[in-house]
Design a protein around this motif. Structure first.
Motif, PDB file in Angstrom:
ATOM      1  N   ARG A  33       0.851  -1.186   0.000  1.00  3.97           N
ATOM      2  CA  ARG A  33       0.000   0.000   0.000  1.00  3.97           C
ATOM      3  C   ARG A  33       0.889   1.240   0.000  1.00  3.97           C
ATOM      4  O   ARG A  33       2.030   1.197   0.477  1.00  3.97           O
ATOM      5  CB  ARG A  33      -0.917   0.006   1.223  1.00  3.97           C
ATOM      6  CG  ARG A  33      -1.948  -1.130   1.220  1.00  3.97           C
ATOM      7  CD  ARG A  33      -2.886  -0.989   2.415  1.00  3.97           C
ATOM      8  NE  ARG A  33      -3.930  -2.006   2.402  1.00  3.97           N
ATOM      9  CZ  ARG A  33      -3.822  -3.192   2.984  1.00  3.97           C
ATOM     10  NH1 ARG A  33      -2.690  -3.513   3.611  1.00  3.97           N
ATOM     11  NH2 ARG A  33      -4.814  -4.054   2.944  1.00  3.97           N
ATOM     12  N   PRO A  34       0.368   2.380  -0.503  1.00  4.18           N
ATOM     13  CA  PRO A  34       1.204   3.587  -0.629  1.00  4.18           C
ATOM     14  C   PRO A  34       1.966   3.995   0.633  1.00  4.18           C
ATOM     15  O   PRO A  34       3.166   4.281   0.548  1.00  4.18           O
ATOM     16  CB  PRO A  34       0.200   4.661  -1.070  1.00  4.18           C
ATOM     17  CG  PRO A  34      -0.810   3.893  -1.859  1.00  4.18           C
ATOM     18  CD  PRO A  34      -0.954   2.578  -1.150  1.00  4.18           C
ATOM     19  N   PRO A  35       1.336   4.035   1.836  1.00  5.63           N
ATOM     20  CA  PRO A  35       2.125   4.426   3.016  1.00  5.63           C
ATOM     21  C   PRO A  35       3.280   3.478   3.301  1.00  5.63           C
ATOM     22  O   PRO A  35       4.370   3.903   3.701  1.00  5.63           O
ATOM     23  CB  PRO A  35       1.091   4.408   4.155  1.00  5.63           C
ATOM     24  CG  PRO A  35      -0.231   4.593   3.478  1.00  5.63           C
ATOM     25  CD  PRO A  35      -0.095   3.870   2.176  1.00  5.63           C
ATOM     26  N   ALA A  38       6.101   4.063   0.816  1.00  2.00           N
ATOM     27  CA  ALA A  38       6.914   5.226   1.177  1.00  2.00           C
ATOM     28  C   ALA A  38       7.867   4.895   2.325  1.00  2.00           C
ATOM     29  O   ALA A  38       9.040   5.301   2.305  1.00  2.00           O
ATOM     30  CB  ALA A  38       6.001   6.396   1.556  1.00  2.00           C
ATOM     31  N   ASP A  39       7.387   4.150   3.334  1.00  3.56           N
ATOM     32  CA  ASP A  39       8.259   3.765   4.451  1.00  3.56           C
ATOM     33  C   ASP A  39       9.438   2.938   3.957  1.00  3.56           C
ATOM     34  O   ASP A  39      10.586   3.167   4.354  1.00  3.56           O
ATOM     35  CB  ASP A  39       7.462   2.954   5.482  1.00  3.56           C
ATOM     36  CG  ASP A  39       6.573   3.835   6.340  1.00  3.56           C
ATOM     37  OD1 ASP A  39       6.759   5.068   6.310  1.00  3.56           O
ATOM     38  OD2 ASP A  39       5.689   3.293   7.026  1.00  3.56           O
ATOM     39  N   ASP A  63       2.396   7.752  -5.921  1.00  6.40           N
ATOM     40  CA  ASP A  63       1.947   7.490  -4.546  1.00  6.40           C
ATOM     41  C   ASP A  63       3.089   7.647  -3.552  1.00  6.40           C
ATOM     42  O   ASP A  63       2.913   8.190  -2.453  1.00  6.40           O
ATOM     43  CB  ASP A  63       1.359   6.078  -4.442  1.00  6.40           C
ATOM     44  CG  ASP A  63       0.008   5.951  -5.120  1.00  6.40           C
ATOM     45  OD1 ASP A  63      -0.655   6.996  -5.295  1.00  6.40           O
ATOM     46  OD2 ASP A  63      -0.387   4.828  -5.464  1.00  6.40           O
ATOM     47  N   GLU A  66       3.919  11.270  -2.980  1.00  3.90           N
ATOM     48  CA  GLU A  66       2.848  11.913  -2.213  1.00  3.90           C
ATOM     49  C   GLU A  66       2.934  11.565  -0.733  1.00  3.90           C
ATOM     50  O   GLU A  66       2.631  12.398   0.126  1.00  3.90           O
ATOM     51  CB  GLU A  66       1.479  11.499  -2.757  1.00  3.90           C
ATOM     52  CG  GLU A  66       1.126  12.127  -4.089  1.00  3.90           C
ATOM     53  CD  GLU A  66      -0.263  11.732  -4.576  1.00  3.90           C
ATOM     54  OE1 GLU A  66      -0.676  12.196  -5.631  1.00  3.90           O
ATOM     55  OE2 GLU A  66      -0.936  10.935  -3.873  1.00  3.90           O
ATOM     56  N   GLU A  67       3.346  10.336  -0.421  1.00  3.87           N
ATOM     57  CA  GLU A  67       3.356   9.876   0.965  1.00  3.87           C
ATOM     58  C   GLU A  67       4.624  10.268   1.720  1.00  3.87           C
ATOM     59  O   GLU A  67       4.612  10.351   2.943  1.00  3.87           O
ATOM     60  CB  GLU A  67       3.205   8.344   1.010  1.00  3.87           C
ATOM     61  CG  GLU A  67       1.864   7.828   0.536  1.00  3.87           C
ATOM     62  CD  GLU A  67       0.743   8.155   1.504  1.00  3.87           C
ATOM     63  OE1 GLU A  67       1.044   8.425   2.690  1.00  3.87           O
ATOM     64  OE2 GLU A  67      -0.425   8.151   1.089  1.00  3.87           O
ATOM     65  N   GLU A  96      -0.960  18.024  -4.719  1.00  2.00           N
ATOM     66  CA  GLU A  96       0.299  17.408  -4.300  1.00  2.00           C
ATOM     67  C   GLU A  96       1.405  17.747  -5.290  1.00  2.00           C
ATOM     68  O   GLU A  96       2.549  18.027  -4.906  1.00  2.00           O
ATOM     69  CB  GLU A  96       0.135  15.888  -4.184  1.00  2.00           C
ATOM     70  CG  GLU A  96      -0.866  15.425  -3.144  1.00  2.00           C
ATOM     71  CD  GLU A  96      -0.327  15.529  -1.733  1.00  2.00           C
ATOM     72  OE1 GLU A  96       0.857  15.879  -1.580  1.00  2.00           O
ATOM     73  OE2 GLU A  96      -1.082  15.253  -0.786  1.00  2.00           O
ATOM     74  N   ASP A 245      -9.327  14.444   3.051  1.00  2.00           N
ATOM     75  CA  ASP A 245      -8.016  13.840   3.280  1.00  2.00           C
ATOM     76  C   ASP A 245      -6.953  14.916   3.492  1.00  2.00           C
ATOM     77  O   ASP A 245      -5.995  14.731   4.253  1.00  2.00           O
ATOM     78  CB  ASP A 245      -7.632  12.915   2.129  1.00  2.00           C
ATOM     79  CG  ASP A 245      -7.703  13.602   0.768  1.00  2.00           C
ATOM     80  OD1 ASP A 245      -8.487  14.555   0.629  1.00  2.00           O
ATOM     81  OD2 ASP A 245      -6.979  13.185  -0.145  1.00  2.00           O
ATOM     82  N   GLU A 249      -4.246  15.872   6.927  1.00  2.99           N
ATOM     83  CA  GLU A 249      -2.843  16.250   6.808  1.00  2.99           C
ATOM     84  C   GLU A 249      -2.574  17.599   7.468  1.00  2.99           C
ATOM     85  O   GLU A 249      -1.568  17.781   8.152  1.00  2.99           O
ATOM     86  CB  GLU A 249      -2.438  16.295   5.333  1.00  2.99           C
ATOM     87  CG  GLU A 249      -2.447  14.937   4.647  1.00  2.99           C
ATOM     88  CD  GLU A 249      -2.053  15.033   3.187  1.00  2.99           C
ATOM     89  OE1 GLU A 249      -1.627  16.124   2.763  1.00  2.99           O
ATOM     90  OE2 GLU A 249      -2.161  14.022   2.472  1.00  2.99           O
TER      91      GLU A 249
END
Length: 449
Positions: A33-35, A38-39, A63, A66-67, A96, A245, A249
């Motif tokens: 998944r996107p988050p 990014a991690d 994605d 963005e994250e 974004e 959303d 943020e």
């Protein structure tokens, strides 16, 4: 997916990269998944990031950018080729993409914007400041004209709506694209086909100006439980929408900013920020704090003879200053939060001051009385108990006043209360506490001896 699972996949990605198997590494990242993408991506070395990102599907690359944190995304974007970055930005949400372009060099941003296939949705957003409502909005791709019938509106939505995620509310405009109302999809569906939109719309639309601070927009959305907030100019022309959303943020950013500043750190930094950068941010404020602490030291120096004659007074310095300092911090925290959320305005300053003074008085009576009792029981000196208790009472009242008055004054002076107030309140409670305590002790010095 929890952090353990991400770490396992990270090791698999590293093994694939070590073998030069870029396709396997890309497949592992794209399955997340996107988050989580990014991690994982932020844990890779720069060289591997630069080689892996162009090999990912454009949607996944978008994605990830963005994250990621803004600073890290900007660093990666600066290392990408112009064409590669332009393709990725075309896949990102317009707001974004505009934020990312605003974080890189202006010359580079101009070239990237020219290379994009669909720059028209991004370009209008670049004229607004990042932390304004205009900088937060996305284009209002779904709007209805007031003269449309519900049948025409439904036909219009069948064409437009599948391409957008913002059909929470349907905003209505006139011939000059001015915001004139809002209507729900349910109202359109249940109304007769020949009903005009202006007959069923609500003309009282909650909106925000493009130049308003993003915090104001977030407060409006939270207060009225909105999923989308229209953004207008001075003449009420509809410019775009802020979605829910983005609200999350903003609230996270503002809360993080206030927490950092209450701790004397003016800028947000990740835990692994380089030591020199951390020092540049924190050291000046520590030096300033040292300067204000000298005020307390100066007060103590004025009463050296009193302290020398009654050394027992020194045992209660931490109590008089510490307890009132905690009371000042409590009041400061409540006041700064109220100002940040719009629950408290400078006009409410006198009311807040009176309230916190009464709270300080009540707390002071309780804590001061307990402190006096402790001094009497511990040292067997009734007059010392009176001095300590009365000093604690007066200083707690002062702490309440300072904790409310300082941040409100900072707000009036357009200085961030979260950044400037903690040092001032601490200085006031310490210096006043020592002064009151030692002044009272000096007045009854003969009885203390």
């Amino acid at each position: 997916m929890d952090r353990v699972d991400v770490d396992v996949i990270l090791e698999q990605v590293r093994e694939a990269l070590a073998k030069g198997n870029w396709n396997q590494a890309a497949a592992l990242v794209e399955a997340l998944r996107p988050p989580d993408q990014a991690d994982l991506f932020s844990d890779l070395p720069r060289t591997e990031q630069d080689q892996l990102l162009p090999r990912l599907d454009l949607e996944d690359s978008a994605d990830i950018l963005e994250e990621l944190e803004e600073e890290e995304a900007a660093e990666i974007a600066a290392r990408l080729k112009t064409e590669e970055l332009a393709h990725i930005l075309d896949e990102m949400e317009p707001d974004e993409a505009a934020d990312l372009l605003g974080d890189i060099a202006p010359e580079r941003a101009t070239k990237v914007l020219a290379a994009m296939e669909e720059p028209e949705e991004v370009r209008p957003l670049l004229i607004h400041a990042d932390e304004s409502a205009g900088g937060l909005m996305i284009s209002a791709t779904v709007t209805l004209h007031r003269k449309m019938t519900t049948e025409e509106a439904i036909a219009h939505l069948r064409v437009i709506a599948p391409e957008t995620e913002t059909v929470h509310y349907l905003f209505v405009v006139d011939e000059e694209i001015r915001l004139v109302g809002v209507v729900s999809l349910r109202q359109i569906v249940v109304a007769p086909p020949s009903t005009r939109i202006e007959e069923i719309m609500d003309p009282d639309v909650i909106h925000v100006r493009a130049d308003a601070d993003q915090e104001e927009a977030a407060r409006l959305m939270a207060r009225y439980d909105l999923l989308a907030l229209p953004v207008v100019d001075d003449e009420r022309h509809l410019l775009g929408l802020i979605t829910h959303d983005d609200l999350v943020e903003v609230l996270e950013e503002e809360a993080t900013e206030d927490i950092y500043r209450l701790g004397g750190v003016p800028e947000e930094h990740p835990p692994d920020v380089p030591i020199p950068a951390a020092l540049r941010t924190r050291l000046p404020w520590l030096v300033l704090n040292l300067g204000t602490a000298l005020a307390s030291a100066t007060i103590l120096s004025f009463f050296e003879s009193t302290i020398a004659r009654v050394a027992l007074l020194a045992a209660f310095f931490p109590i008089v200053a510490g307890v009132s300092g905690s009371a000042g911090t409590q009041t400061l925290t409540v006041t700064v939060r109220g100002l940040a959320l719009g629950e408290l305005s400078p006009r409410d300053g006198l009311r807040a001051l009176a309230r916190e003074t009464l709270i300080g008085l009540a707390n002071g009576v309780a804590v001061g009385g307990l402190t006096a009792l402790i001094a009497l029981t511990w040292k067997g000196a009734p007059m010392l108990g009176v001095v300590v208790g009365l000093a604690t009472l007066l200083n707690m009242i002062g702490a309440g006043i300072a904790g409310a008055l300082v941040p409100v004054t900072m707000q009036v002076l357009r200085i961030d209360p979260a950044l400037a107030s903690p040092i001032l309140v601490t200085t006031i409670t310490d210096t006043c506490g020592y002064f009151i305590y030692l002044s009272l002790a000096t007045l009854v010095l003969t009885r203390l001896i």
